[in-house]
Structure formats: structure tokens, C-alpha cells
Design a protein around this motif. Structure first.
Motif, PDB file in Angstrom:
ATOM      1  N   LEU A  76       0.782  -1.262  -0.096  1.00  0.00           N
ATOM      2  CA  LEU A  76      -0.056   0.015  -0.093  1.00  0.00           C
ATOM      3  C   LEU A  76       0.793   1.174   0.080  1.00  0.00           C
ATOM      4  CD1 LEU A  76      -2.952  -0.908   2.515  1.00  0.00           C
ATOM      5  CD2 LEU A  76      -3.245  -0.530  -0.043  1.00  0.00           C
ATOM      6  N   GLU A  77       1.945   1.253   0.615  1.00  0.00           N
ATOM      7  CA  GLU A  77       2.942   2.159   0.933  1.00  0.00           C
ATOM      8  C   GLU A  77       3.588   2.494  -0.678  1.00  0.00           C
ATOM      9  OE1 GLU A  77       5.089   5.471   2.177  1.00  0.00           O
ATOM     10  OE2 GLU A  77       3.405   4.490   3.078  1.00  0.00           O
ATOM     11  N   GLU A  81       3.517   6.005  -2.770  1.00  0.00           N
ATOM     12  CA  GLU A  81       4.555   6.571  -3.222  1.00  0.00           C
ATOM     13  C   GLU A  81       4.462   6.822  -4.786  1.00  0.00           C
ATOM     14  OE1 GLU A  81       7.542   3.754  -2.421  1.00  0.00           O
ATOM     15  OE2 GLU A  81       7.702   4.413  -0.404  1.00  0.00           O
ATOM     16  N   ALA A  82       3.853   5.925  -5.391  1.00  0.00           N
ATOM     17  CA  ALA A  82       3.535   6.229  -6.819  1.00  0.00           C
ATOM     18  C   ALA A  82       2.817   7.550  -7.183  1.00  0.00           C
ATOM     19  CB  ALA A  82       2.560   5.216  -7.616  1.00  0.00           C
ATOM     20  N   GLY A  83       1.763   7.923  -6.004  1.00  0.00           N
ATOM     21  CA  GLY A  83       1.184   9.127  -6.320  1.00  0.00           C
ATOM     22  C   GLY A  83       1.906  10.312  -5.788  1.00  0.00           C
ATOM     23  N   GLY A 112      -4.292 -10.006  -4.151  1.00  0.00           N
ATOM     24  CA  GLY A 112      -4.518  -9.557  -3.107  1.00  0.00           C
ATOM     25  C   GLY A 112      -4.534  -8.070  -2.842  1.00  0.00           C
ATOM     26  N   LEU A 113      -3.500  -7.531  -3.493  1.00  0.00           N
ATOM     27  CA  LEU A 113      -3.541  -5.914  -3.561  1.00  0.00           C
ATOM     28  C   LEU A 113      -4.849  -5.497  -4.407  1.00  0.00           C
ATOM     29  CD1 LEU A 113      -2.204  -3.383  -2.772  1.00  0.00           C
ATOM     30  CD2 LEU A 113      -0.728  -3.625  -4.859  1.00  0.00           C
ATOM     31  N   ALA A 129      -4.192   4.306   4.676  1.00  0.00           N
ATOM     32  CA  ALA A 129      -3.673   4.180   3.301  1.00  0.00           C
ATOM     33  C   ALA A 129      -4.505   4.672   2.291  1.00  0.00           C
ATOM     34  CB  ALA A 129      -3.033   2.649   3.057  1.00  0.00           C
ATOM     35  N   HIS A 130      -5.833   4.390   2.436  1.00  0.00           N
ATOM     36  CA  HIS A 130      -6.795   4.807   1.310  1.00  0.00           C
ATOM     37  C   HIS A 130      -7.075   6.140   1.363  1.00  0.00           C
ATOM     38  CE1 HIS A 130      -7.719   0.223   1.153  1.00  0.00           C
ATOM     39  NE2 HIS A 130      -8.332   0.753   0.047  1.00  0.00           N
TER      40      HIS A 130
END
Length: 224
Positions: A76-77, A81-83, A112-113, A129-130
Motif C-alpha cells: 500500500l505504501e 509513493e506512486a502518487g 490480494g492487492l 492508506a486509502h
């Protein structure tokens, strides 16, 4: 995040070597199982493949959510990080499309992700995270609006719908046409443009591949 840190007992002491070895084995098997089968994969199967009793798994991870956190915290991190990287891209449209493409790519790589990105649970680590991802959505949308290439009625919530739709597309086409999501994303992004459409990067699915995907979805239904 701390998914890969050395585990400790409730008293804060490091685990015994054999206990740490069991925990590591559980995590290694669970990482593959979640990626291949999704978050509803059998915990009994994970324990069996890891060579431990199910009670041992529950001693280390009392709830499925505890095991999920150990596996998915870092993943999720990576989405967050992509954002954050997207916000450093000078071209606002490339930042907008690049962020969505990277999220969908991460979804496609891990079942799963893929599940987790469309769900929240009553625990801080998923909710936080969301929320961070939604905030990043809002920022890339605002930049693309200012740039003039994103239609003015698109919101951060619309990007959540993209994630939801790709959850199903990726699930349905995983074996029959594993890159079909790229075509679907390109169609979606063309719909977001304020000016015109562009060529799609993937050809349409063959009729046989569509039938195969539909059959696979039918077989996944639990009837009893």
C-alpha cells in the motif's frame, strides 16, 4: 512502513530462532498465496505449505487482518509513493495518467492487492492508506484541471471508480488476456480528456478469450 521488521514477543523481546523461522516461513507462503489467490485464500493452506500447525500461524497472526497487514503494509505504501512521484512530474496530464497506470499495474501484479485497493476494513492501516491515496488523487486531478486537459467535471472520487472497475477487469482477464486492463484504462482515460481521443495500446480481446474469462468467473462462484 514496518511490515518486514524483526518480530518480538508481547514483552518486547526478540522471538526465539525457531519462532522467527516459523514466522518467516508463514510470511513467505502467505505473500505468494495472497498474490495468486487473493485475500480470501485459505489460512489452513498457508500453514500447511509453511510446514507449521494452524495454531502456530494464529499465535503469530491472531487475525487474518494481522497477516494481511504484515504482507500489504509495504505494498500500500508503494501505491502512495506512486502518487507522490506523480506530483513531481512536470507535465500534469502525464502525472495524472501515469499515477493511474501505475496503480492498475500494481493491481495486476498482485491479486490480494487488487482486492485490497477496492476495500476498507475497520483498522487504521487500511483506512489511512486509502485516505492518503484519495488525497493524492485530488492533487493530480487539480493539477490536470489547471493544465486544461482534464474535463472539468472529473473528481478524485471518479478515480476511485477507475480502481474499482479495474479490480473486476483484472480479475476476469488474469489468465485469458492479462494485458487487457491497459486497453480498458486507455479507453477510460480518453473519456477523461477535454480535447480528443488517442490510439489504444492494446488490441481488443478475442471472442474466445472473452468466453474463457466469462467461464472462469462462473466457476469462481461458491454455490454452497
Amino acid at each position: 512502513m514496518t511490515a518486514e521488521r524483526t518480530a518480538t514477543t508481547e514483552t518486547g523481546r526478540p522471538l526465539r530462532r525457531d519462532a522467527q523461522r516459523n514466522r518467516d516461513a508463514i510470511l513467505a507462503v502467505a505473500r505468494t498465496a495472497f498474490a495468486e489467490q487473493g485475500i480470501n485464500t485459505s489460512l489452513e493452506g498457508i500453514a500447511r505449505q509453511a510446514g507449521v500447525a494452524i495454531g502456530t500461524l494464529y499465535r503469530h497472526f491472531p487475525r487474518r487482518l494481522d497477516l494481511m497487514q504484515a504482507i500489504f503494509d509495504g505494498k500500500l505504501e508503494s501505491c502512495v509513493e506512486a502518487g507522490e512521484r506523480a506530483l513531481t512530474v512536470p507535465d500534469a496530464w502525464e502525472a495524472f495518467t501515469g499515477f493511474l497506470e501505475r496503480l492498475c499495474e500494481l493491481q495486476a501484479q498482485d491479486r490480494g492487492l487488487n482486492d485490497l485497493l477496492s476495500m476498507t476494513f475497520s483498522c487504521d492501516w487500511t483506512i489511512d492508506a486509502h485516505e492518503r491515496i484519495r488525497e493524492l488523487f485530488a492533487k493530480v486531478v487539480a493539477r490536470a484541471h489547471e493544465d486544461g486537459r482534464l474535463r472539468t467535471d472529473v473528481t478524485a472520487e471518479d478515480l476511485v471508480l477507475v480502481v474499482w472497475s479495474h479490480t473486476r477487469v483484472i480479475e476476469a482477464t488474469r489468465t485469458s488476456a492479462p494485458h487487457a486492463w491497459r486497453r480498458h484504462l486507455a479507453l477510460t482515460l480518453d473519456g477523461f480528456r477535454a480535447d480528443r481521443a488517442h490510439p489504444l495500446p492494446e488490441p481488443p480481446m478475442a471472442a474466445a478469450a472473452v468466453r474463457e474469462a466469462m467461464a472462469a468467473l462462473g466457476e469462481s462462484v461458491v454455490w454452497r
